[in-house]
Design a protein around this motif. Structure first.
Motif, short mmCIF file in Angstrom:
data_model
loop_
_atom_site.label_atom_id
_atom_site.label_comp_id
_atom_site.label_asym_id
_atom_site.label_seq_id
_atom_site.Cartn_x
_atom_site.Cartn_y
_atom_site.Cartn_z
N ASP A 63 0.81 -1.22 0.00
CA ASP A 63 0.00 0.00 0.00
C ASP A 63 0.84 1.27 0.00
O ASP A 63 0.44 2.27 -0.60
CB ASP A 63 -0.92 0.00 1.23
CG ASP A 63 -1.84 -1.19 1.27
OD1 ASP A 63 -2.59 -1.39 0.29
OD2 ASP A 63 -1.79 -1.95 2.26
N HIS A 64 1.98 1.24 0.70
CA HIS A 64 2.77 2.47 0.85
C HIS A 64 4.26 2.16 0.75
O HIS A 64 4.73 1.15 1.28
CB HIS A 64 2.51 3.12 2.21
CG HIS A 64 1.08 3.46 2.47
ND1 HIS A 64 0.40 4.40 1.73
CD2 HIS A 64 0.21 2.98 3.40
CE1 HIS A 64 -0.84 4.50 2.19
NE2 HIS A 64 -0.98 3.65 3.19
N VAL A 65 4.99 3.06 0.12
CA VAL A 65 6.46 3.06 0.17
C VAL A 65 6.88 4.03 1.27
O VAL A 65 6.44 5.18 1.30
CB VAL A 65 7.08 3.51 -1.16
CG1 VAL A 65 8.60 3.49 -1.06
CG2 VAL A 65 6.60 2.64 -2.31
N VAL A 66 7.71 3.56 2.18
CA VAL A 66 8.18 4.38 3.30
C VAL A 66 9.70 4.25 3.39
O VAL A 66 10.24 3.15 3.26
CB VAL A 66 7.53 3.93 4.63
CG1 VAL A 66 8.16 4.66 5.81
CG2 VAL A 66 6.02 4.18 4.60
N ALA A 67 10.39 5.36 3.58
CA ALA A 67 11.84 5.32 3.75
C ALA A 67 12.20 4.46 4.95
O ALA A 67 11.53 4.53 6.00
CB ALA A 67 12.39 6.72 3.93
N SER A 68 13.23 3.64 4.82
CA SER A 68 13.62 2.77 5.93
C SER A 68 13.95 3.56 7.18
O SER A 68 13.71 3.09 8.31
CB SER A 68 14.81 1.89 5.52
OG SER A 68 15.88 2.69 5.05
N SER A 69 14.46 4.77 7.03
CA SER A 69 14.78 5.60 8.19
C SER A 69 13.53 6.08 8.94
O SER A 69 13.63 6.55 10.08
CB SER A 69 15.59 6.82 7.74
OG SER A 69 14.87 7.58 6.78
N SER A 70 12.36 5.94 8.30
CA SER A 70 11.11 6.39 8.92
C SER A 70 10.35 5.27 9.63
O SER A 70 9.32 5.52 10.25
CB SER A 70 10.19 7.02 7.87
OG SER A 70 10.77 8.16 7.30
N LEU A 71 10.86 4.04 9.55
CA LEU A 71 10.11 2.92 10.12
C LEU A 71 10.02 3.01 11.64
O LEU A 71 8.96 2.72 12.22
CB LEU A 71 10.74 1.60 9.69
CG LEU A 71 10.66 1.29 8.19
CD1 LEU A 71 11.36 -0.04 7.89
CD2 LEU A 71 9.21 1.25 7.72
N SER A 72 11.08 3.40 12.31
CA SER A 72 11.05 3.49 13.77
C SER A 72 10.05 4.52 14.27
O SER A 72 9.22 4.22 15.14
CB SER A 72 12.45 3.76 14.33
OG SER A 72 13.29 2.65 14.13
N PRO A 73 10.07 5.75 13.76
CA PRO A 73 9.05 6.71 14.20
C PRO A 73 7.64 6.28 13.80
O PRO A 73 6.68 6.57 14.52
CB PRO A 73 9.45 8.03 13.52
CG PRO A 73 10.42 7.66 12.46
CD PRO A 73 11.09 6.42 12.91
N LEU A 74 7.50 5.59 12.69
CA LEU A 74 6.18 5.09 12.29
C LEU A 74 5.65 4.11 13.33
O LEU A 74 4.49 4.19 13.75
CB LEU A 74 6.29 4.42 10.91
CG LEU A 74 5.01 3.89 10.27
CD1 LEU A 74 5.14 3.92 8.74
CD2 LEU A 74 4.72 2.44 10.69
N VAL A 75 6.51 3.18 13.76
CA VAL A 75 6.09 2.21 14.78
C VAL A 75 5.79 2.91 16.10
O VAL A 75 4.84 2.56 16.80
CB VAL A 75 7.17 1.12 14.97
CG1 VAL A 75 6.81 0.22 16.15
CG2 VAL A 75 7.30 0.28 13.70
N ALA A 76 6.57 3.94 16.42
CA ALA A 76 6.32 4.69 17.66
C ALA A 76 4.94 5.34 17.63
O ALA A 76 4.23 5.37 18.64
CB ALA A 76 7.41 5.74 17.85
N ASP A 77 4.55 5.86 16.47
CA ASP A 77 3.22 6.46 16.35
C ASP A 77 2.13 5.41 16.52
O ASP A 77 1.10 5.65 17.16
CB ASP A 77 3.06 7.14 14.99
CG ASP A 77 3.81 8.47 14.91
OD1 ASP A 77 4.32 8.92 15.95
OD2 ASP A 77 3.88 9.03 13.80
N LEU A 78 2.34 4.23 15.95
CA LEU A 78 1.38 3.15 16.11
C LEU A 78 1.28 2.72 17.57
O LEU A 78 0.18 2.49 18.10
CB LEU A 78 1.77 1.95 15.24
CG LEU A 78 1.70 2.16 13.72
CD1 LEU A 78 2.32 0.96 13.01
CD2 LEU A 78 0.25 2.34 13.28
N ALA A 79 2.42 2.63 18.24
CA ALA A 79 2.43 2.24 19.65
C ALA A 79 1.73 3.28 20.51
O ALA A 79 1.15 2.94 21.56
CB ALA A 79 3.87 2.05 20.13
N ALA A 80 1.74 4.54 20.06
CA ALA A 80 1.06 5.60 20.80
C ALA A 80 -0.45 5.61 20.55
O ALA A 80 -1.16 6.44 21.13
CB ALA A 80 1.67 6.95 20.42
#
Length: 344
Positions: A183-200
Motif C-alpha cells: 500500500d505504501h512506500v516508506v523510507a527505511s529511516s522512517s520505520l522506527s518513528p512510524l512504529v512509535a506512532d502506532l504504539a502511541a
C-alpha cells in the motif's frame, strides 16, 4: 542476541509486536515460528489494550525469505507429512492475517520472498521500505507459487502477474505498490518513528499514509511487451513471443523461464488463470495445498531445492526436461481434491 524461537512477540504500547528474528536463515518460517505467531494473534485478539498488530524483522536486509525449504527438501525424501504440516500451519497463518479483526501492519524492509509475501502482503496495511525486494521465485526450485501468491499476482495490472510468477523476478518497493502487493512506500529511516506512532495509538491507515512517499514504478514502461508476450495461454507460446523481442528485460525473462522446471511452469500458469476465479484467500490456499502436496511426490521439487540451496550448483536436472512432455492431463492432476483437503 537472536530469539531462540526465531520470533519475538511482545506488547509495545497499543500494538502487539511480532518481530521475525532468525537472521542466519534469513527469517525462513519454520513450524515453531508459525505457531508462535498464531498463538500471539489469538492472545491479542481478546486483549482490549491492543489496537493493532505490527509484523516486522530484526534484520534490515531481510523481512522473510520464505518458508523453510530445507525442511521441505528433507520431507520430500521420505517424511512428506512434515512438509504438509508446515504448509497447513503456514496457510492458517496467512488466512489469519488476512481476516484478522484488528488492523495488521506489515513492515517489509528488505528481501521478501515466497512465504514472506504470504505473511506480508495479505495484511490490512502493507508497507514496503526503500530496501524492499519482493518475489515469488518458486518455479526455480520446481514448485509453483503458494501462500495465495497467485491471488496476489492476479491483481497486478495487465499480464504483469503472470510475468512475475513465471520468471520469479524481484520487484522493488515502488513496483510492489504498482502491482497491488503493498500500500505504501516508506523510507527505511522512517520505520522506527512510524512504529512509535502506532504504539502511541495513532490509526494505522493514517500513519501509513503520513509517512508514505510517492511511488515511482518502472514496470509501467514494460507493459506493452509484457501484455503482448504473456497474452497467450500456454508457456510454449509465451516463450515464442519472448524470443522475438529485443528489449533487454524481455531477453532476461526468456532466460529465466527457460531455466525453470517445465512442470512447475505449466502448473503455475494454470494456477494463475484459476486465481481469477477464486472467491478469496481461503479458496486459493486450498488449491495451493493440493498443488504443493502433489509436488512433494514429484522429483523436481527435491532436485530444485538441492541445486539451489543444498549443493548450490545451480544446475537442476528437471524430469521431464522439456515442456512438450508435460501434458494437460499431467497438469490437471495437481489440482484434484485431496482426501485431507485444507479446511480453514
Amino acid at each position: 542476541m537472536t530469539h531462540p524461537d526465531g520470533v519475538a512477540c511482545r506488547r509495545d504500547g497499543a500494538v502487539g509486536r511480532i518481530t521475525l528474528d532468525r537472521p542466519t536463515s534469513r527469517n525462513a518460517l519454520d513450524l515453531t515460528m508459525i505457531r508462535r505467531m498464531l498463538d500471539a494473534l489469538t492472545r491479542w485478539e481478546r486483549d482490549t489494550d491492543v489496537d493493532a498488530i505490527v509484523i516486522d524483522s530484526s534484520d534490515d536486509r531481510t523481512f522473510c525469505a520464505g518458508g523453510d525449504i530445507v525442511a521441505v527438501h528433507d520431507a520430500a525424501h521420505g517424511h512428506r507429512e512434515r512438509a504438509r504440516l508446515l504448509w497447513r500451519e503456514e496457510y492458517r497463518l496467512d488466512a489469519r492475517i488476512a481476516h484478522y479483526p484488528k488492523p495488521v501492519v506489515t513492515l517489509m524492509n528488505g528481501l521478501t520472498l515466497g512465504g514472506g509475501m504470504g505473511i506480508g502482503c495479505h495484511a490490512s496495511v502493507r508497507i514496503v521500505s526503500d530496501r524492499a525486494a519482493l518475489a515469488m521465485p518458486e518455479v526455480a526450485i520446481g514448485l509453483a507459487p503458494d501462500v495465495a501468491g497467485t491471488l496476489l499476482l492476479s491483481r497486478a495490472p495487465g499480464r504483469i502477474g503472470v510475468h512475475l510468477a513465471l520468471t520469479g523476478q524481484r520487484v522493488d518497493a515502488h513496483d510492489a505498490v504498482y502491482c497491488g502487493l503493498a500500500d505504501h512506500v516508506v523510507a527505511s529511516s522512517s520505520l522506527s518513528p512510524l512504529v512509535a506512532d502506532l504504539a502511541a495509538g495513532c490509526p494505522p491507515t493514517a500513519v501509513g499514509a503520513e509517512y508514505a512517499v510517492k511511488p515511482r514504478p518502472a514496470l509501467p514502461t514494460h507493459r506493452a511487451w509484457i501484455d503482448d508476450c504473456y497474452g497467450t495461454r500456454d508457456v510454449e507460446g509465451i516463450l515464442q513471443r519472448l524470443s522475438r523481442r529485443t528489449e533487454p528485460t524481455a531477453v532476461d525473462a526468456l532466460d529465466a523461464i527457460s531455466a525453470g522446471a517445465p512442470t512447475a511452469l505449466k502448473v503455475t500458469l494454470r494456477a494463475m488463470e484459476m486465481a481469477h476465479t477464486h472467491s478469496g484467500i481461503g479458496q486459493c490456499l486450498r488449491q495451493d495445498y493440493r498443488v504443493c502436496s502433489r509436488f512433494l511426490l514429484h522429483p523436481d521439487l527435491a532436485e530444485g531445492i538441492r541445486a539451489a540451496v543444498i549443493d548450490k550448483d545451480r544446475t537442476p536436472k528437471w524430469d521431464p526436461a522439456d515442456l512438450t512432455a508435460v501434458t494437460d492431463a499431467d497438469v490437471d492432476r495437481f489440482f484434484q481434491p485431496l482426501d485431507d483437503d485444507l479446511v480453514l
